[in-house]
Design a protein around this motif. Sequence first.
Motif, mmCIF file in Angstrom:
data_model
loop_
_atom_site.group_PDB
_atom_site.id
_atom_site.type_symbol
_atom_site.label_atom_id
_atom_site.label_comp_id
_atom_site.label_asym_id
_atom_site.label_seq_id
_atom_site.Cartn_x
_atom_site.Cartn_y
_atom_site.Cartn_z
ATOM 1 N N ASN A 1 0.808 -1.217 0.000
ATOM 2 C CA ASN A 1 0.000 0.000 0.000
ATOM 3 C C ASN A 1 0.836 1.259 0.000
ATOM 4 O OD1 ASN A 1 -2.836 0.217 0.033
ATOM 5 N ND2 ASN A 1 -2.879 -1.112 1.823
ATOM 6 N N ALA A 2 1.831 1.284 0.860
ATOM 7 C CA ALA A 2 2.675 2.470 0.984
ATOM 8 C C ALA A 2 3.472 2.698 -0.301
ATOM 9 C CB ALA A 2 3.606 2.311 2.186
ATOM 10 N N ILE A 3 3.987 1.614 -0.859
ATOM 11 C CA ILE A 3 4.753 1.729 -2.102
ATOM 12 C C ILE A 3 3.871 2.340 -3.196
ATOM 13 C CG2 ILE A 3 5.813 0.363 -3.964
ATOM 14 C CD1 ILE A 3 6.776 -1.601 -1.687
ATOM 15 N N LYS A 4 2.646 1.841 -3.282
ATOM 16 C CA LYS A 4 1.740 2.367 -4.310
ATOM 17 C C LYS A 4 1.402 3.838 -4.060
ATOM 18 C CE LYS A 4 -1.375 -0.157 -6.266
ATOM 19 N NZ LYS A 4 -2.489 -1.083 -6.589
ATOM 20 N N ASN A 5 1.205 4.195 -2.800
ATOM 21 C CA ASN A 5 0.895 5.601 -2.493
ATOM 22 C C ASN A 5 2.004 6.543 -2.958
ATOM 23 O OD1 ASN A 5 -1.624 5.171 -1.295
ATOM 24 N ND2 ASN A 5 -0.729 4.778 0.713
ATOM 25 N N VAL A 6 3.242 6.122 -2.797
ATOM 26 C CA VAL A 6 4.349 7.006 -3.203
ATOM 27 C C VAL A 6 4.525 6.972 -4.715
ATOM 28 C CG1 VAL A 6 6.772 7.593 -2.887
ATOM 29 C CG2 VAL A 6 5.456 6.698 -0.957
ATOM 30 N N LEU A 7 4.428 5.771 -5.292
ATOM 31 C CA LEU A 7 4.564 5.673 -6.762
ATOM 32 C C LEU A 7 3.577 6.600 -7.463
ATOM 33 C CD1 LEU A 7 4.929 1.905 -7.778
ATOM 34 C CD2 LEU A 7 6.570 3.755 -8.188
ATOM 35 N N GLN A 8 2.382 6.644 -6.904
ATOM 36 C CA GLN A 8 1.308 7.397 -7.548
ATOM 37 C C GLN A 8 1.629 8.892 -7.660
ATOM 38 O OE1 GLN A 8 -2.352 7.315 -5.418
ATOM 39 N NE2 GLN A 8 -3.620 7.500 -7.229
ATOM 40 N N LEU A 9 2.477 9.376 -6.773
ATOM 41 C CA LEU A 9 2.830 10.803 -6.818
ATOM 42 C C LEU A 9 3.528 11.171 -8.124
ATOM 43 C CD1 LEU A 9 4.213 11.351 -3.200
ATOM 44 C CD2 LEU A 9 1.903 11.792 -4.057
ATOM 45 N N PHE A 10 4.117 10.167 -8.793
ATOM 46 C CA PHE A 10 4.902 10.458 -9.999
ATOM 47 C C PHE A 10 4.060 10.500 -11.273
ATOM 48 C CE2 PHE A 10 7.978 9.029 -6.923
ATOM 49 C CZ PHE A 10 9.039 9.886 -7.132
ATOM 50 N N CYS A 11 2.766 10.217 -11.158
ATOM 51 C CA CYS A 11 1.926 10.217 -12.356
ATOM 52 C C CYS A 11 1.787 11.624 -12.892
ATOM 53 C CB CYS A 11 0.543 9.655 -12.036
ATOM 54 S SG CYS A 11 0.570 7.942 -11.543
ATOM 55 N N ASN A 12 2.584 11.949 -13.855
ATOM 56 C CA ASN A 12 2.550 13.280 -14.447
ATOM 57 C C ASN A 12 3.426 13.249 -15.683
ATOM 58 O OD1 ASN A 12 1.888 15.935 -14.762
ATOM 59 N ND2 ASN A 12 2.875 16.649 -12.898
ATOM 60 N N GLN A 13 3.142 14.148 -16.583
ATOM 61 C CA GLN A 13 4.005 14.293 -17.750
ATOM 62 C C GLN A 13 4.995 15.422 -17.492
ATOM 63 O OE1 GLN A 13 2.415 14.175 -21.635
ATOM 64 N NE2 GLN A 13 2.174 11.983 -21.288
ATOM 65 N N ILE A 14 6.224 15.173 -17.864
ATOM 66 C CA ILE A 14 7.265 16.193 -17.726
ATOM 67 C C ILE A 14 7.769 16.497 -19.136
ATOM 68 C CG2 ILE A 14 9.477 16.763 -16.647
ATOM 69 C CD1 ILE A 14 7.418 16.092 -14.541
ATOM 70 N N ASP A 15 7.670 17.731 -19.554
ATOM 71 C CA ASP A 15 8.063 18.123 -20.908
ATOM 72 C C ASP A 15 7.451 17.188 -21.958
ATOM 73 O OD1 ASP A 15 9.630 20.033 -19.620
ATOM 74 O OD2 ASP A 15 11.370 18.689 -19.548
ATOM 75 N N GLY A 16 6.197 16.855 -21.753
ATOM 76 C CA GLY A 16 5.500 16.023 -22.733
ATOM 77 C C GLY A 16 5.845 14.544 -22.675
ATOM 78 N N LYS A 17 6.690 14.183 -21.711
ATOM 79 C CA LYS A 17 7.067 12.763 -21.591
ATOM 80 C C LYS A 17 6.459 12.163 -20.327
ATOM 81 C CE LYS A 17 11.744 12.677 -23.600
ATOM 82 N NZ LYS A 17 13.166 12.688 -23.207
ATOM 83 N N ASN A 18 6.057 10.896 -20.402
ATOM 84 C CA ASN A 18 5.620 10.174 -19.207
ATOM 85 C C ASN A 18 6.763 10.060 -18.203
ATOM 86 O OD1 ASN A 18 2.991 9.653 -19.832
ATOM 87 N ND2 ASN A 18 3.389 7.600 -20.649
#
Lengths: 518, 518
Positions: B185-202
């Motif tokens: 659960n904790a691992i998933k909670n932190v991983l989820q923070l990275f869901c974003n595009q940076i300079d048009g890239k995943n």
Amino acid sequence: MSQMRLLSCARLLSRGAAQSEIADFVPLFSRKSPSNTRTMASKSLTIENINPNILKLEYAVRGPLVIRAAEIEKELQKGAQKPFKTVIKANIGDAHAMGQQPITFIRQVIACVTLPELIEKGGYPEDVRQRARDILNGCGGQSVGSYTASHGIELIRRHVAEYIERRDGHPADWQDIVLSAGASNAIKNVLQLFCNQIDGKNSGVMIPIPQYPLYSASLAEYGLEQVGYYLDEDNNWALDVSELERSLAEAEKKCKVRAIVVINPGNPTGQVLTRDNIESIIKFAKKHNLFVFADEVYQDNVYAKGSKFFSFKKVLTEMGSEYSGVELASFMSVSKGYMGECGLRGGWMELVHLQRDVQANLYKAISAMLCPTTLGQAAVDCVARPPREGEPSFALWKKERDGVLASLNKRAQMIAHTFNQMEGFHCNIVQGAMYAFPRFELPPRAVEEAKKQNQAPDVFYAFKLLEQTGICIVPGSGFGQRPGTYHFRTTILPQPALLQQMLNIFKDFHAKFTSEYK
Amino acid sequence: MSQMRLLSCARLLSRGAAQSEIADFVPLFSRKSPSNTRTMASKSLTIENINPNILKLEYAVRGPLVIRAAEIEKELQKGAQKPFKTVIKANIGDAHAMGQQPITFIRQVIACVTLPELIEKGGYPEDVRQRARDILNGCGGQSVGSYTASHGIELIRRHVAEYIERRDGHPADWQDIVLSAGASNAIKNVLQLFCNQIDGKNSGVMIPIPQYPLYSASLAEYGLEQVGYYLDEDNNWALDVSELERSLAEAEKKCKVRAIVVINPGNPTGQVLTRDNIESIIKFAKKHNLFVFADEVYQDNVYAKGSKFFSFKKVLTEMGSEYSGVELASFMSVSKGYMGECGLRGGWMELVHLQRDVQANLYKAISAMLCPTTLGQAAVDCVARPPREGEPSFALWKKERDGVLASLNKRAQMIAHTFNQMEGFHCNIVQGAMYAFPRFELPPRAVEEAKKQNQAPDVFYAFKLLEQTGICIVPGSGFGQRPGTYHFRTTILPQPALLQQMLNIFKDFHAKFTSEYK
């Protein structure tokens, strides 16, 4: 501290953060040590590049008012002088925290499966001991320390199916039952299936306004469109199909609406839907090909004369084969009802009419999270298959259950009655669940004052109430309300004497507040 | 049944589904009744419009081989004649299911907080009783049925911080500790923070190959890019910085790499990283501004002479202020170690050097999920603050803990030794964790035969092993391996006599298999 950081801190404070979080959150900003370097170095995760859905997510039940309440509690402990001696937490449906006692049968079974020597040595009734043995037989190595199947122990899923059959008078298939760590987890697992674009449009989910903020928070988290429909306050918070149609038509301009959430009995609104009302909702769902989320965690909490709980599954089944295409997920929890075991994290969902491969994919997705807690599953078992007449634990179990429900019933009546005596208040009968959601008027000067302080008027009112009386409620804006109206949610969970005291204090406060801002 | 449905069913069968799920999954297709209408009516959720990430998600540890194992168990129960009498589940790190006994102290404390009358009446040691009282003091209404703060009970977070201080010799702040329902659960909670595009890239996350499939499953679920780096099998599965650089450079063409996952001690690979190796990884993370996920759930499981567990937090701290910008989340669980309490779902994470507003947003996101199970938190407390010398439970606790770890140590040696005696096998020393991941050769005719049957060669081998011997392992392809190599993961968890028996059977099977396909 950069402008951006200040901004996002303020944003956080004005939004959500966990109860007692102030204990963590505020000192985070007063720490000395190497914390200054925290913002100096370049970071992989910043407020600018974090998942934007997480920024948007709000959860009012554990929001800033609750943070302030926890602060006040700490101040009181340190001897601060206030016009009150304790904080009354009427913000969250947390029965045991407000003094409700656990059901003995549940706790005895859990103690026995935890420490199996108690089965022989503890002197517990034979049905407790047998239940513990049965549950342990469903666990690998006869230990609750083993993983179970991801959707739970087979025996317990079978007990849940039997519970549903008894409740509805219709068959339930244990293979459609998924045990979960509380209802929230299961709701999120199903919501997540809808994350997809259809014809270039985001998927949308209809939720009631006012609603329980798990839904708005989860929709934000998953990037799903929130499609609000207003409950009809003048008709005791019923669902009005013309309002559903209006909401859907408006939403379809921007998204593809694929599901509808109904909370029955209602949270925060306390209504119990009539059978007719449920039928109309199912017809609406069929007409527009919507998946139905039936949040039925308060199914045991029905108080008003003439009100009766009908499950969506039952009504759907009885509407005949014409409706056998309507997809339904019904959610239940051990956190509510007469047991109030929030901390144990037990719940289940029943899946009805799902496409098999969709259901199989849901089961696959759940499997990576291993399994819900075994002890929460044990609590589910006790709720799904409680002691029966003739069994040794029956009398005590019945006495405890009836006692809790009778007391909640009394409190439900007391609270609506009192609010309706207060000037400018209108409170629907609390037919079910654990909350009242009264509407109240605010003097124009109070609204102005709130605006000056950059607060929603109901938030302004709730903060004043907290600071002057120690009563913690959740402003209506955390659940949604028609523009220009003001509400709040209070639980009916303080024990009767405390609740009476709370209502008396509330009455005095409101009179004083009204005269102050008149 | 439409082509598409058949396809997706096959896809499911070849991918993941929960253990014992066969009991649910297969009969789902043999049911009669109104199930045919399931696919006839139009549906809101279909395999075509479901969240595509959920379709992609795989979790081999509970995959098709495990499904078949459960089927075989049911066949045996019904009296089917097989060349073996029981299925040996060496597929999952589920210690109690394989006969490991619970730690008495943990179970006594949980029984006491569940049924507080046991504190006075149960005759338990004073430290158990005091611990139960302390935990109940941290619960609303003194009941484990109350919600706790979303990041857990303050007392337990403080005990975790003290545990980390004792382990590392450096301060830990309890406000950076988040309790969770297991590490996943904790691992998933932190991983989820990275869901974003940076300079048009995943965003991309580096994970070891082979890896624990929670990572690949969660990255698929969140739509994050999986960036695999190979562990160096010839160097006992160490991390090689030039391989990290190669992997990163290649990935940066298609995504923005933002984090690196390291599992130490390794799963499925069983290595324990040297301090030097950890330093190089931290330098690499700093150079490329990567967030470090340190999966340290096996920190108590170190067996090999000369091997020692160093936490990333300790090494990072000792590398000095130059590295005080490197963000780290370290994960721990009560499911592994000497306690093996998988079913209780308890864990924690420590957050190091996170931007404060990022951390506050993480805390906010967690708050909507209410709280981790109180009884899992109680287990965490017992692990973080075990009995100390001089306390009444110490002697028994130490005896039980040392007994488990000594036995695991013996089994770790036995397993590598036996595999290395087998023709065509190479098995690194199991320095830590609970698994061996041997490499083995397959005769060309076996590879051909597998291809004919449309199976990966290691899957073909694993199915033969299961059908002929009842031994259930997980093929290397579920974790990732260098193309053209074949591995499998087996746990070291069967109790010594059973493990010896399993290894003997395995040896005979492999000899027979090799001669059959030579």
